[in-house]
Design an enzyme around this catalytic site. Structure first.
Site, short mmCIF file in Angstrom:
data_model
loop_
_atom_site.label_atom_id
_atom_site.label_comp_id
_atom_site.label_asym_id
_atom_site.label_seq_id
_atom_site.Cartn_x
_atom_site.Cartn_y
_atom_site.Cartn_z
N TYR A 103 51.70 40.35 49.85
CA TYR A 103 50.31 40.23 49.43
C TYR A 103 49.43 40.73 50.58
CZ TYR A 103 47.55 38.19 45.61
OH TYR A 103 46.78 38.01 44.51
N GLU A 105 45.57 41.50 50.36
CA GLU A 105 44.19 41.72 49.92
C GLU A 105 43.34 42.22 51.08
OE1 GLU A 105 42.60 38.21 48.20
OE2 GLU A 105 43.39 38.65 46.21
N ASP A 247 37.03 64.44 38.30
CA ASP A 247 38.29 63.74 38.01
C ASP A 247 39.37 64.82 37.92
OD1 ASP A 247 40.50 62.49 36.93
OD2 ASP A 247 39.40 61.44 35.35
N THR A 273 44.81 60.80 39.64
CA THR A 273 46.04 60.02 39.54
C THR A 273 47.06 60.69 40.46
OG1 THR A 273 46.76 61.31 37.64
CG2 THR A 273 45.64 59.22 37.18
N LYS A 276 50.92 62.78 37.82
CA LYS A 276 50.99 63.92 36.91
C LYS A 276 51.54 65.12 37.67
CE LYS A 276 47.31 62.21 33.89
NZ LYS A 276 46.75 61.05 34.62
N ARG A 282 52.99 56.06 39.55
CA ARG A 282 51.84 55.85 38.68
C ARG A 282 50.76 55.10 39.46
NH1 ARG A 282 53.53 57.73 34.07
NH2 ARG A 282 51.55 57.29 33.05
#
Length: 460
Positions: A103, A105, A247, A273, A276, A282
């Site tokens: 974790y 954050e 984008d 992203t 692709k 992902r």
């Protein structure tokens, strides 16, 4: 005397039986995991090799059985969905690593948890590699997806809301570019510019921009097969005093390989992203050259939209950024473009209605070519293990759940080793099967022959 002999034989039999059992236990143990350690010291280099001879046992056989079935599906098929690709072993290894346990954050050196000194280095590596790859001053590698990257970018650019000018969704826009079913249209006021004859008309874009007076102009599309002139759109944004966002999710790999113009010199913010054409895990990515915007982007990702980052995915992103800097990747992207063009040109020669292409995808009008809507064509091709997706065409008269055509892309199959000859063969296969010139059995054999020389998914 006879009894003693028998007792000796009995004792010997017991000893042999005990020895056999001992040997059997030893063999089983060795088969479960035989460790061959080669210790070699030369210039202080140590080699340790672990050889595992038994398959790893799994608790959830049901899930792993399904994963194996999916592996088989991917291996036996021709994947032509333009937004899909195959990540490398290294990327997959990172994404399945123990980093998922941590974790963290916050951001490097500014975490809400302890024990982050190692993962800080991993995230910093991902950030630096993303900046180097795309020529950006600032990068955020924490977005879980392209949609969340876009949400954070909108928040940073338009903290009080505003009007966004985007491409008409039916012409190749994205859900987060103003679709009624997306958060984007609920939080921002969208207006749209259309294509003209299937291409961007920059004079028309300027005309619409002057009429709508948007706060932000958005470029970058999900089904646009041509080169985008980012400088021209930036000039239009300046003329109407609007911000400019790109984008680049679908063309990020082409931009990384210098096969498409880079939006970073012109756009205020660029999102993407990584799964692709970049061939990574992902996830999402945000880039900018503006320090103040970078601070707002970081705050928009955490704590506004997301909590803890996925460090195992960020590690995978770092690897894919490094892979994308290689000559091998540049050659790969070049082959993607060659294969896409070859398939498109062959379909055109066969008399089918197709768009042209400058990149990794093109559009096939199945309704005009085969009297099949996009959904029908998609399902029919799936019968022979060719995976595609139905897609709206410019000025489409059918609804999104049917569409008039398919979007075809060659990023995935080129990763597996597809050649220009394969792309031409795929064009003939699609044409003949959708025309009804060949039956399902013959078509399946053709698919099997085409993929027989390609890499297995697990070996990429």
């Amino acid at each position: 005397m006879q009894r003693k002999v028998n007792r000796r034989k009995l004792n010997a039999t017991k000893d042999e039986s005990s020895q056999i059992k001992c040997n059997e236990r030893s063999i089983v143990a060795n088969r479960l995991q035989r460790i061959a350690t080669i210790f070699y010291e030369k210039r202080k280099i140590y080699f340790i090799m672990y050889v595992i001879t038994e398959k790893e046992k799994v608790m959830d056989k049901e899930i792993f059985s399904l994963i194996n079935k999916e592996k088989n599906r991917q291996n036996k098929g021709i994947e032509l969905i333009a937004s899909e690709n195959y990540a490398s072993k290294d990327v997959r290894k990172a994404c399945g690593s123990l980093l998922t346990n941590k974790y963290a954050e916050g951001y490097p050196s500014k975490r809400y948890y302890g024990g982050c000194e190692i993962v800080d280095k991993i995230e910093n590596l991902a950030i630096e590699r993303a900046k180097e790859l795309f020529g950006a001053k600032y990068a955020n590698v924490q977005p879980h997806s392209g949609s969340q990257a876009n949400a954070a970018a909108y928040r940073a650019l338009l903290p009080n809301g505003g009007k966004i000018l985007s491409l008409v969704l039916n012409d190749g826009g994205h859900l987060t570019h103003g679709s009624p079913v997306s958060f984007s249209s609920h939080l921002y006021d969208f207006s749209f510019y259309p294509l003209r004859d299937g291409k961007l008309d920059y004079d028309l874009l300027l005309e619409v921009a002057k009429k709508e007076r948007p706060d932000l102009i958005l470029a970058g599309y999900s089904a646009y097969p041509y080169t985008i002139d980012f400088k021209r759109i930036k000039d239009i944004a300046n003329e109407v005093n609007a911000l400019f966002m790109v984008d680049m999710a679908h063309i990020a790999g082409l931009i990384a390989a210098n096969k498409h113009p880079n939006p970073l010199p012109y756009a205020d913010v660029v999102t993407s992203t990584t799964h692709k054409t970049l061939r990574g895990p992902r996830g999402g990515l945000i880039l900018t050259n503006d320090e103040e915007l970078a601070k707002r982007i970081n705050s928009a990702i955490f704590p506004y939209y997301q909590g803890g980052p996925l460090l195992h995915i960020i590690a995978g992103k770092a690897i894919c950024f490094k892979e994308a800097m290689s000559d091998e990747f540049k050659n790969y992207i070049n082959n993607v473009i060659i294969n896409t063009k070859a398939c498109r040109d062959e379909l055109y020669k066969l008399g089918d209605i197709v768009s042209d292409t400058d990149n990794h995808l093109f559009l096939l009008n199945t309704l005009a070519s085969f009297n099949l809507n996009g959904l029908e064509a998609q399902k029919k091709l799936e019968e022979i293990f060719i995976t595609t997706n139905k897609n709206m065409l410019p000025n489409d008269t059918l609804k999104p759940n049917k569409t008039s055509g398919l979007r075809l892309g060659f990023a995935a199959v080129t990763t597996r080793g597809a050649t220009k000859d394969d792309a031409i063969a795929i064009a003939h296969l699609i044409h003949d099967y959708l025309k009804g010139n060949i039956d399902k059995k013959h078509a399946k054999k053709m698919v099997k022959d085409i993929v027989s020389n390609w890499k297995k998914i697990e070996n990429i």
